[in-house]
Design an enzyme around this catalytic site. Sequence first.
Site, PDB file in Angstrom:
ATOM      1  N   HIS A   7       0.854  -1.363   0.041  1.00 24.95           N
ATOM      2  CA  HIS A   7      -0.214   0.021  -0.112  1.00 24.95           C
ATOM      3  C   HIS A   7       0.761   1.229  -0.019  1.00 24.95           C
ATOM      4  CE1 HIS A   7       0.694  -0.715   4.256  1.00 24.95           C
ATOM      5  NE2 HIS A   7       0.980   0.648   4.316  1.00 24.95           N
ATOM      6  N   HIS A  78       5.382  11.287  -6.887  1.00 19.67           N
ATOM      7  CA  HIS A  78       3.823  11.213  -7.579  1.00 19.67           C
ATOM      8  C   HIS A  78       3.097  10.104  -7.374  1.00 19.67           C
ATOM      9  CE1 HIS A  78       5.929  10.491 -11.555  1.00 19.67           C
ATOM     10  NE2 HIS A  78       4.633   9.942 -11.625  1.00 19.67           N
ATOM     11  N   GLU A 128      -0.862  11.744 -11.100  1.00 14.10           N
ATOM     12  CA  GLU A 128      -0.701  11.620 -12.624  1.00 14.10           C
ATOM     13  C   GLU A 128      -1.791  10.959 -12.986  1.00 14.10           C
ATOM     14  OE1 GLU A 128       2.860   9.585 -13.944  1.00 14.10           O
ATOM     15  OE2 GLU A 128       2.275   9.454 -15.903  1.00 14.10           O
TER      16      GLU A 128
HETATM   17 CO    CO Z   1       4.772   8.907 -13.625  1.00 12.56          CO
END
Ligand code: CO
Length: 136
Positions: A7, A78, A128
């Site tokens: 996770h 990200h 993203e």
């Molecule tokens: Co990426």
Amino acid sequence: MITALDHIAIAVPDLDAAIKRFMDDFGLPFEGTGDVPAAKTTTAFFSLPATTIELVHPLNGEGPIAKYLDKRGGGIHHLCFRSDDIEADVARLKDKGYEFLSEAPSPGAHDSQVIFIHPKSCDGVLIEINQPSEDH
Ligand code: CO
């Protein structure tokens, strides 16, 4: 041996708002909340299929990752959600008030189309959205 990425944990100031975001806005399957008294936390989980680790490094020493490394010296950069219709997802999220780092998706790795949601729209996490090449 390491067998899976189990996770990713995101610290959120408003748990209900964050659950709503991941459940309603991103459409992830909510598995419920649970308190972990030993860790003094309340947790909420959303399960997704197996994922991939991406290491990112500046190309020719330039670009946003170069700036990130200068400022922070590495770290988790990200999260990326896969989409099968990036235009529709971007339009839907823009309608809900999400801000993006660019107007439209642009080419990413493996001939995918990618766009980034501004971290201020997601409790400081850069997200993203990626549509793989076979889907567009
Ligand atoms: Co990426």
